[in-house]
Design a protein around this motif. Structure first.
Motif, PDB file in Angstrom:
ATOM      1  N   LYS A  62       0.833  -1.208   0.000  1.00 55.73           N
ATOM      2  CA  LYS A  62       0.000   0.000   0.000  1.00 55.73           C
ATOM      3  C   LYS A  62       0.866   1.257   0.000  1.00 55.73           C
ATOM      4  CE  LYS A  62      -4.019  -1.698   2.558  1.00 55.73           C
ATOM      5  NZ  LYS A  62      -4.799  -1.546   3.799  1.00 55.73           N
ATOM      6  N   GLU A  63       1.915   1.239   0.832  1.00 53.69           N
ATOM      7  CA  GLU A  63       2.772   2.416   0.947  1.00 53.69           C
ATOM      8  C   GLU A  63       3.572   2.663  -0.333  1.00 53.69           C
ATOM      9  OE1 GLU A  63       4.987   1.669   4.524  1.00 53.69           O
ATOM     10  OE2 GLU A  63       3.418   2.562   5.766  1.00 53.69           O
ATOM     11  N   VAL A  64       4.065   1.608  -0.949  1.00 53.27           N
ATOM     12  CA  VAL A  64       4.856   1.786  -2.171  1.00 53.27           C
ATOM     13  C   VAL A  64       3.972   2.310  -3.298  1.00 53.27           C
ATOM     14  CG1 VAL A  64       4.731  -0.531  -3.196  1.00 53.27           C
ATOM     15  CG2 VAL A  64       6.769   0.820  -3.495  1.00 53.27           C
ATOM     16  N   ASN A  65       2.753   1.826  -3.395  1.00 60.20           N
ATOM     17  CA  ASN A  65       1.844   2.324  -4.436  1.00 60.20           C
ATOM     18  C   ASN A  65       1.499   3.794  -4.201  1.00 60.20           C
ATOM     19  OD1 ASN A  65       1.773  -0.097  -5.827  1.00 60.20           O
ATOM     20  ND2 ASN A  65       0.039  -0.860  -4.656  1.00 60.20           N
ATOM     21  N   ARG A  66       1.286   4.158  -2.941  1.00 66.24           N
ATOM     22  CA  ARG A  66       0.989   5.550  -2.604  1.00 66.24           C
ATOM     23  C   ARG A  66       2.165   6.458  -2.976  1.00 66.24           C
ATOM     24  NH1 ARG A  66       1.713   5.777   3.148  1.00 66.24           N
ATOM     25  NH2 ARG A  66       3.857   5.992   2.470  1.00 66.24           N
ATOM     26  N   ASP A  67       3.372   6.054  -2.607  1.00 63.86           N
ATOM     27  CA  ASP A  67       4.551   6.882  -2.884  1.00 63.86           C
ATOM     28  C   ASP A  67       4.871   6.957  -4.376  1.00 63.86           C
ATOM     29  OD1 ASP A  67       4.650   7.142  -0.161  1.00 63.86           O
ATOM     30  OD2 ASP A  67       6.609   6.206   0.095  1.00 63.86           O
ATOM     31  N   MET A  68       4.672   5.859  -5.088  1.00 66.24           N
ATOM     32  CA  MET A  68       4.942   5.865  -6.525  1.00 66.24           C
ATOM     33  C   MET A  68       3.959   6.757  -7.278  1.00 66.24           C
ATOM     34  SD  MET A  68       6.202   1.960  -7.456  1.00 66.24           S
ATOM     35  CE  MET A  68       4.681   1.665  -8.267  1.00 66.24           C
ATOM     36  N   ALA A  69       2.755   6.890  -6.759  1.00 65.54           N
ATOM     37  CA  ALA A  69       1.754   7.735  -7.417  1.00 65.54           C
ATOM     38  C   ALA A  69       2.116   9.215  -7.324  1.00 65.54           C
ATOM     39  CB  ALA A  69       0.382   7.501  -6.795  1.00 65.54           C
ATOM     40  N   LEU A  70       3.018   9.568  -6.437  1.00 61.75           N
ATOM     41  CA  LEU A  70       3.378  10.974  -6.247  1.00 61.75           C
ATOM     42  C   LEU A  70       4.478  11.469  -7.182  1.00 61.75           C
ATOM     43  CD1 LEU A  70       3.347  11.131  -2.349  1.00 61.75           C
ATOM     44  CD2 LEU A  70       1.618  11.985  -3.927  1.00 61.75           C
ATOM     45  N   THR A  71       5.108  10.575  -7.911  1.00 65.60           N
ATOM     46  CA  THR A  71       6.196  10.991  -8.800  1.00 65.60           C
ATOM     47  C   THR A  71       5.911  10.559 -10.239  1.00 65.60           C
ATOM     48  OG1 THR A  71       8.587  10.929  -9.166  1.00 65.60           O
ATOM     49  CG2 THR A  71       7.577   8.929  -8.302  1.00 65.60           C
ATOM     50  N   PRO A  72       6.209  11.438 -11.203  1.00 69.57           N
ATOM     51  CA  PRO A  72       5.990  11.071 -12.607  1.00 69.57           C
ATOM     52  C   PRO A  72       7.186  10.336 -13.227  1.00 69.57           C
ATOM     53  CG  PRO A  72       6.608  13.373 -12.469  1.00 69.57           C
ATOM     54  CD  PRO A  72       6.535  12.857 -11.055  1.00 69.57           C
ATOM     55  N   HIS A  73       8.311  10.293 -12.534  1.00 71.87           N
ATOM     56  CA  HIS A  73       9.542   9.726 -13.087  1.00 71.87           C
ATOM     57  C   HIS A  73       9.578   8.205 -12.908  1.00 71.87           C
ATOM     58  CE1 HIS A  73      10.841  13.877 -13.209  1.00 71.87           C
ATOM     59  NE2 HIS A  73      10.640  13.984 -11.912  1.00 71.87           N
ATOM     60  N   PRO A  74       9.658   7.447 -14.011  1.00 72.70           N
ATOM     61  CA  PRO A  74       9.707   5.984 -13.909  1.00 72.70           C
ATOM     62  C   PRO A  74      10.918   5.476 -13.131  1.00 72.70           C
ATOM     63  CG  PRO A  74       9.278   6.658 -16.175  1.00 72.70           C
ATOM     64  CD  PRO A  74       9.595   7.897 -15.398  1.00 72.70           C
ATOM     65  N   ALA A  75      12.066   6.136 -13.286  1.00 77.20           N
ATOM     66  CA  ALA A  75      13.261   5.705 -12.549  1.00 77.20           C
ATOM     67  C   ALA A  75      13.074   5.911 -11.050  1.00 77.20           C
ATOM     68  CB  ALA A  75      14.498   6.459 -13.036  1.00 77.20           C
ATOM     69  N   MET A  76      12.406   6.986 -10.672  1.00 73.04           N
ATOM     70  CA  MET A  76      12.150   7.243  -9.253  1.00 73.04           C
ATOM     71  C   MET A  76      11.154   6.224  -8.698  1.00 73.04           C
ATOM     72  SD  MET A  76      12.966   8.983  -6.703  1.00 73.04           S
ATOM     73  CE  MET A  76      12.347   9.209  -5.045  1.00 73.04           C
ATOM     74  N   LYS A  77      10.195   5.825  -9.504  1.00 77.60           N
ATOM     75  CA  LYS A  77       9.244   4.801  -9.070  1.00 77.60           C
ATOM     76  C   LYS A  77       9.980   3.498  -8.763  1.00 77.60           C
ATOM     77  CE  LYS A  77       5.377   6.759 -11.522  1.00 77.60           C
ATOM     78  NZ  LYS A  77       3.982   6.575 -11.663  1.00 77.60           N
ATOM     79  N   ARG A  78      10.950   3.179  -9.598  1.00 74.44           N
ATOM     80  CA  ARG A  78      11.749   1.955  -9.377  1.00 74.44           C
ATOM     81  C   ARG A  78      12.575   2.079  -8.096  1.00 74.44           C
ATOM     82  NH1 ARG A  78      11.680  -3.139  -9.488  1.00 74.44           N
ATOM     83  NH2 ARG A  78      13.670  -4.091  -9.931  1.00 74.44           N
ATOM     84  N   VAL A  79      13.149   3.254  -7.859  1.00 75.30           N
ATOM     85  CA  VAL A  79      13.917   3.490  -6.629  1.00 75.30           C
ATOM     86  C   VAL A  79      13.020   3.298  -5.410  1.00 75.30           C
ATOM     87  CG1 VAL A  79      15.058   5.288  -5.244  1.00 75.30           C
ATOM     88  CG2 VAL A  79      15.690   4.969  -7.639  1.00 75.30           C
ATOM     89  N   ILE A  80      11.814   3.810  -5.464  1.00 75.00           N
ATOM     90  CA  ILE A  80      10.866   3.676  -4.350  1.00 75.00           C
ATOM     91  C   ILE A  80      10.544   2.205  -4.110  1.00 75.00           C
ATOM     92  CG2 ILE A  80       8.491   4.154  -3.621  1.00 75.00           C
ATOM     93  CD1 ILE A  80       8.804   6.889  -5.100  1.00 75.00           C
ATOM     94  N   GLN A  81      10.298   1.451  -5.183  1.00 79.05           N
ATOM     95  CA  GLN A  81      10.013   0.026  -5.036  1.00 79.05           C
ATOM     96  C   GLN A  81      11.159  -0.712  -4.359  1.00 79.05           C
ATOM     97  OE1 GLN A  81       9.258  -1.097  -9.114  1.00 79.05           O
ATOM     98  NE2 GLN A  81       7.058  -1.305  -8.733  1.00 79.05           N
ATOM     99  N   VAL A  82      12.371  -0.459  -4.830  1.00 82.93           N
ATOM    100  CA  VAL A  82      13.537  -1.151  -4.275  1.00 82.93           C
ATOM    101  C   VAL A  82      13.762  -0.752  -2.817  1.00 82.93           C
ATOM    102  CG1 VAL A  82      16.035  -1.468  -4.499  1.00 82.93           C
ATOM    103  CG2 VAL A  82      14.598  -1.462  -6.537  1.00 82.93           C
ATOM    104  N   GLN A  83      13.523   0.515  -2.480  1.00 80.91           N
ATOM    105  CA  GLN A  83      13.671   0.944  -1.094  1.00 80.91           C
ATOM    106  C   GLN A  83      12.709   0.198  -0.172  1.00 80.91           C
ATOM    107  OE1 GLN A  83      13.330   5.280  -1.521  1.00 80.91           O
ATOM    108  NE2 GLN A  83      15.284   5.399  -0.438  1.00 80.91           N
ATOM    109  N   TYR A  84      11.482   0.017  -0.594  1.00 79.33           N
ATOM    110  CA  TYR A  84      10.527  -0.715   0.234  1.00 79.33           C
ATOM    111  C   TYR A  84      10.885  -2.191   0.344  1.00 79.33           C
ATOM    112  CZ  TYR A  84       7.312   3.024   1.374  1.00 79.33           C
ATOM    113  OH  TYR A  84       6.755   4.160   1.907  1.00 79.33           O
ATOM    114  N   VAL A  85      11.435  -2.771  -0.718  1.00 79.66           N
ATOM    115  CA  VAL A  85      11.898  -4.159  -0.648  1.00 79.66           C
ATOM    116  C   VAL A  85      13.049  -4.263   0.346  1.00 79.66           C
ATOM    117  CG1 VAL A  85      13.063  -5.992  -1.944  1.00 79.66           C
ATOM    118  CG2 VAL A  85      11.096  -4.817  -2.942  1.00 79.66           C
ATOM    119  N   ILE A  86      13.963  -3.311   0.320  1.00 76.99           N
ATOM    120  CA  ILE A  86      15.082  -3.316   1.271  1.00 76.99           C
ATOM    121  C   ILE A  86      14.567  -3.158   2.704  1.00 76.99           C
ATOM    122  CG2 ILE A  86      17.066  -1.955   2.066  1.00 76.99           C
ATOM    123  CD1 ILE A  86      17.743  -1.532  -0.906  1.00 76.99           C
ATOM    124  N   ASP A  87      13.608  -2.276   2.911  1.00 80.90           N
ATOM    125  CA  ASP A  87      13.012  -2.123   4.247  1.00 80.90           C
ATOM    126  C   ASP A  87      12.403  -3.436   4.723  1.00 80.90           C
ATOM    127  OD1 ASP A  87      13.739   0.529   4.230  1.00 80.90           O
ATOM    128  OD2 ASP A  87      11.708   1.288   3.838  1.00 80.90           O
TER     129      ASP A  87
END
Length: 158
Positions: A62-87
């Protein structure tokens, strides 16, 4: 797109709404670890652990989807996904260290070395991703900014 302050408020408010679910899943996770350590021969505590890990993963999703919706940059969306996986990996690593060492009878000092190495790798990777995220989308709040603003979990005013 929202600016940094609006994004920070939005994420903080969403985190506040999920606080009860986060606390319950953390309580279930901690209880499952205690049950695993207390009942060494039994397998049923692992079922409780799996349920807790699924609940935590669902919250992270839920949190990763919420955070990814806030940025238009595909590379940043990937960074957010990987950060949540690391967490998530860090949560698993911290929680399962003692049960794995006790139940499998692994050498304690070797296990501590492996644990520290994995923890350092996860933390360094997270730091590198955080810096990369600042470059990709300067308007996206960092973890430190989300931790320190605001000082209360009371309902945020818009």
């Amino acid at each position: 797109m929202k600016n940094k302050q609006e994004r920070t408020r939005f994420i903080q408010e969403a985190k506040r709404r999920l606080m009860k679910q986060r606390m319950l899943s953390a309580l279930l996770y901690g209880t499952s670890i205690v049950l695993i350590v207390a009942n060494r021969g039994a397998y049923w505590p692992f079922a409780v652990l799996i349920v807790a890990l699924v609940l935590i993963a669902r919250l992270h999703s839920k949190e990763v989807n919420r955070d990814m919706a806030l940025t238009p940059h595909p590379a940043m969306k990937r960074v957010i996904q990987v950060q949540y996986v690391i967490d998530y990996c860090f949560i698993v690593l911290v929680g399962l260290f003692l049960p794995v060492v006790i139940n499998l009878g692994l050498p304690f000092f070797t296990s501590i070395g492996v644990y520290l190495l994995l923890a350092i790798v996860l933390l360094l990777t997270d730091t590198i991703l955080e810096r990369r995220g600042k470059v990709l989308d300067p308007e996206h709040p960092t973890k430190k900014e989300l931790r320190t603003y605001p000082k209360t979990w009371k309902k945020l005013k818009t």
